[in-house]
Write a protein that holds these residues in place. Structure first.
Motif, PDB file in Angstrom:
ATOM      1  N   SER A   1     -50.604   3.335   7.757  1.00 53.56           N
ATOM      2  CA  SER A   1     -49.906   2.161   8.277  1.00 53.56           C
ATOM      3  C   SER A   1     -49.321   1.329   7.152  1.00 53.56           C
ATOM      4  O   SER A   1     -49.792   1.375   6.014  1.00 53.56           O
ATOM      5  CB  SER A   1     -50.864   1.265   9.070  1.00 53.56           C
ATOM      6  N   TRP A   2     -48.312   0.569   7.530  1.00 53.88           N
ATOM      7  CA  TRP A   2     -47.784  -0.490   6.673  1.00 53.88           C
ATOM      8  C   TRP A   2     -48.000  -1.812   7.405  1.00 53.88           C
ATOM      9  O   TRP A   2     -47.667  -1.938   8.590  1.00 53.88           O
ATOM     10  CB  TRP A   2     -46.305  -0.289   6.384  1.00 53.88           C
ATOM     11  N   TYR A   3     -48.546  -2.755   6.686  1.00 53.38           N
ATOM     12  CA  TYR A   3     -48.713  -4.123   7.166  1.00 53.38           C
ATOM     13  C   TYR A   3     -47.903  -5.031   6.243  1.00 53.38           C
ATOM     14  O   TYR A   3     -47.522  -4.646   5.142  1.00 53.38           O
ATOM     15  CB  TYR A   3     -50.177  -4.552   7.118  1.00 53.38           C
ATOM     16  N   ARG A   4     -47.697  -6.247   6.705  1.00 54.02           N
ATOM     17  CA  ARG A   4     -47.069  -7.238   5.836  1.00 54.02           C
ATOM     18  C   ARG A   4     -47.672  -8.609   6.117  1.00 54.02           C
ATOM     19  O   ARG A   4     -48.171  -8.869   7.215  1.00 54.02           O
ATOM     20  CB  ARG A   4     -45.559  -7.278   6.016  1.00 54.02           C
ATOM     21  N   GLN A   5     -47.597  -9.442   5.102  1.00 52.42           N
ATOM     22  CA  GLN A   5     -48.096 -10.802   5.241  1.00 52.42           C
ATOM     23  C   GLN A   5     -47.146 -11.754   4.531  1.00 52.42           C
ATOM     24  O   GLN A   5     -46.945 -11.654   3.308  1.00 52.42           O
ATOM     25  CB  GLN A   5     -49.507 -10.940   4.663  1.00 52.42           C
ATOM     26  N   ALA A   6     -46.557 -12.634   5.316  1.00 54.06           N
ATOM     27  CA  ALA A   6     -45.671 -13.656   4.771  1.00 54.06           C
ATOM     28  C   ALA A   6     -46.494 -14.907   4.459  1.00 54.06           C
ATOM     29  O   ALA A   6     -47.572 -15.105   5.034  1.00 54.06           O
ATOM     30  CB  ALA A   6     -44.570 -13.977   5.776  1.00 54.06           C
TER      31      ALA A   6
ATOM     32  N   THR B   1     -39.192 -10.948   4.443  1.00 47.06           N
ATOM     33  CA  THR B   1     -39.839 -11.300   3.178  1.00 47.06           C
ATOM     34  C   THR B   1     -41.343 -11.431   3.367  1.00 47.06           C
ATOM     35  O   THR B   1     -41.812 -12.169   4.235  1.00 47.06           O
ATOM     36  CB  THR B   1     -39.264 -12.627   2.641  1.00 47.06           C
ATOM     37  N   ALA B   2     -42.082 -10.672   2.570  1.00 46.98           N
ATOM     38  CA  ALA B   2     -43.541 -10.645   2.698  1.00 46.98           C
ATOM     39  C   ALA B   2     -44.113  -9.734   1.617  1.00 46.98           C
ATOM     40  O   ALA B   2     -43.369  -9.013   0.940  1.00 46.98           O
ATOM     41  CB  ALA B   2     -43.958 -10.137   4.074  1.00 46.98           C
ATOM     42  N   VAL B   3     -45.416  -9.777   1.507  1.00 43.95           N
ATOM     43  CA  VAL B   3     -46.122  -8.756   0.732  1.00 43.95           C
ATOM     44  C   VAL B   3     -46.445  -7.629   1.702  1.00 43.95           C
ATOM     45  O   VAL B   3     -47.012  -7.866   2.773  1.00 43.95           O
ATOM     46  CB  VAL B   3     -47.398  -9.303   0.088  1.00 43.95           C
ATOM     47  N   TYR B   4     -46.053  -6.426   1.332  1.00 40.65           N
ATOM     48  CA  TYR B   4     -46.264  -5.257   2.172  1.00 40.65           C
ATOM     49  C   TYR B   4     -47.459  -4.462   1.647  1.00 40.65           C
ATOM     50  O   TYR B   4     -47.550  -4.157   0.448  1.00 40.65           O
ATOM     51  CB  TYR B   4     -45.005  -4.392   2.198  1.00 40.65           C
ATOM     52  N   TYR B   5     -48.361  -4.131   2.568  1.00 44.04           N
ATOM     53  CA  TYR B   5     -49.579  -3.418   2.230  1.00 44.04           C
ATOM     54  C   TYR B   5     -49.620  -2.073   2.936  1.00 44.04           C
ATOM     55  O   TYR B   5     -49.257  -1.964   4.113  1.00 44.04           O
ATOM     56  CB  TYR B   5     -50.808  -4.214   2.660  1.00 44.04           C
ATOM     57  N   CYS B   6     -50.137  -1.102   2.233  1.00 43.44           N
ATOM     58  CA  CYS B   6     -50.347   0.226   2.789  1.00 43.44           C
ATOM     59  C   CYS B   6     -51.816   0.328   3.202  1.00 43.44           C
ATOM     60  O   CYS B   6     -52.706  -0.175   2.503  1.00 43.44           O
ATOM     61  CB  CYS B   6     -50.005   1.248   1.713  1.00 43.44           C
ATOM     62  N   ASN B   7     -52.061   0.983   4.326  1.00 49.07           N
ATOM     63  CA  ASN B   7     -53.429   1.143   4.823  1.00 49.07           C
ATOM     64  C   ASN B   7     -53.671   2.571   5.277  1.00 49.07           C
ATOM     65  O   ASN B   7     -52.803   3.191   5.917  1.00 49.07           O
ATOM     66  CB  ASN B   7     -53.673   0.196   6.000  1.00 49.07           C
ATOM     67  N   PHE B   8     -54.854   3.060   4.947  1.00 48.98           N
ATOM     68  CA  PHE B   8     -55.289   4.367   5.425  1.00 48.98           C
ATOM     69  C   PHE B   8     -56.593   4.177   6.183  1.00 48.98           C
ATOM     70  O   PHE B   8     -57.537   3.577   5.667  1.00 48.98           O
ATOM     71  CB  PHE B   8     -55.535   5.321   4.241  1.00 48.98           C
ATOM     72  N   ARG B   9     -56.642   4.674   7.404  1.00 48.28           N
ATOM     73  CA  ARG B   9     -57.850   4.581   8.215  1.00 48.28           C
ATOM     74  C   ARG B   9     -58.137   5.955   8.814  1.00 48.28           C
ATOM     75  O   ARG B   9     -57.277   6.531   9.505  1.00 48.28           O
ATOM     76  CB  ARG B   9     -57.696   3.533   9.312  1.00 48.28           C
TER      77      ARG B   9
ATOM     78  N   TRP C   1     -63.923   4.089   7.319  1.00 51.17           N
ATOM     79  CA  TRP C   1     -63.247   4.629   6.141  1.00 51.17           C
ATOM     80  C   TRP C   1     -61.818   4.093   6.175  1.00 51.17           C
ATOM     81  O   TRP C   1     -60.902   4.704   6.720  1.00 51.17           O
ATOM     82  CB  TRP C   1     -63.266   6.151   6.139  1.00 51.17           C
ATOM     83  N   ASP C   2     -61.683   2.933   5.566  1.00 52.22           N
ATOM     84  CA  ASP C   2     -60.491   2.107   5.723  1.00 52.22           C
ATOM     85  C   ASP C   2     -60.098   1.595   4.336  1.00 52.22           C
ATOM     86  O   ASP C   2     -60.896   0.905   3.695  1.00 52.22           O
ATOM     87  CB  ASP C   2     -60.821   0.944   6.674  1.00 52.22           C
ATOM     88  N   TYR C   3     -58.914   1.945   3.883  1.00 45.12           N
ATOM     89  CA  TYR C   3     -58.532   1.634   2.508  1.00 45.12           C
ATOM     90  C   TYR C   3     -57.172   0.948   2.468  1.00 45.12           C
ATOM     91  O   TYR C   3     -56.257   1.311   3.222  1.00 45.12           O
ATOM     92  CB  TYR C   3     -58.488   2.915   1.672  1.00 45.12           C
ATOM     93  N   TRP C   4     -57.081  -0.028   1.537  1.00 41.20           N
ATOM     94  CA  TRP C   4     -55.862  -0.813   1.386  1.00 41.20           C
ATOM     95  C   TRP C   4     -55.330  -0.728  -0.036  1.00 41.20           C
ATOM     96  O   TRP C   4     -56.101  -0.601  -0.987  1.00 41.20           O
ATOM     97  CB  TRP C   4     -56.148  -2.285   1.692  1.00 41.20           C
ATOM     98  N   GLY C   5     -54.039  -0.845  -0.160  1.00 41.61           N
ATOM     99  CA  GLY C   5     -53.432  -0.989  -1.463  1.00 41.61           C
ATOM    100  C   GLY C   5     -53.397  -2.457  -1.867  1.00 41.61           C
ATOM    101  O   GLY C   5     -53.813  -3.344  -1.114  1.00 41.61           O
ATOM    102  N   GLN C   6     -52.863  -2.704  -3.047  1.00 43.07           N
ATOM    103  CA  GLN C   6     -52.841  -4.065  -3.590  1.00 43.07           C
ATOM    104  C   GLN C   6     -51.640  -4.867  -3.098  1.00 43.07           C
ATOM    105  O   GLN C   6     -51.585  -6.084  -3.276  1.00 43.07           O
ATOM    106  CB  GLN C   6     -52.824  -4.015  -5.121  1.00 43.07           C
TER     107      GLN C   6
END
Length: 119
Positions: free
Chosen positions: A35-40, A91-99, A106-111
């Protein structure tokens, strides 16, 4: 040790395009939903796009439908997010997630990688 590293963020003008990439190591890449998430600033993190472990299903936030495409390359352990017709509200910080598809703990996030859409 699992590592998840995003790349491809930057400054782009409204109407432009950007391709984000996320490389994972230390996990069984095909067994994970990606997944891709984002946070503004001042907002909660939101799901942008998801592709299931099998690759058979994708899901997009209404705000990016028709403008975003998520894809994965199992040979390179990489997931991409292609974003087109970018808007300032992207515009946001975009995060990658693996679940893991069966073990959600077993859930991992990028920086995260910053995407700024501005003229």
């Amino acid at each position: 040790q699992v590592q998840v590293v995003e790349s491809g963020g930057g400054l782009v003008q409204p109407g432009g395009s950007l391709r984000l990439s996320c490389a994972a190591s230390g996990l069984a890449f095909p067994a994970y939903d990606k997944s891709w998430y984002r946070q503004a600033p001042g907002k909660e993190r939101e799901l942008v796009a998801l592709i299931t472990s099998s690759g058979g299903n994708t899901n997009y936030a209404d705000s990016v439908k028709g403008r975003a495409t998520i894809s994965r390359d199992n040979a390179k352990n990489t997931v991409h997010l292609q974003m087109n017709i970018l808007k300032p509200e992207d515009t946001a910080v975009y995060y990658c997630n693996f679940r893991h598809w069966r073990v959600p703990q077993w859930d991992y996030w990028g920086q995260g990688t910053q995407v700024t859409v501005s003229s």
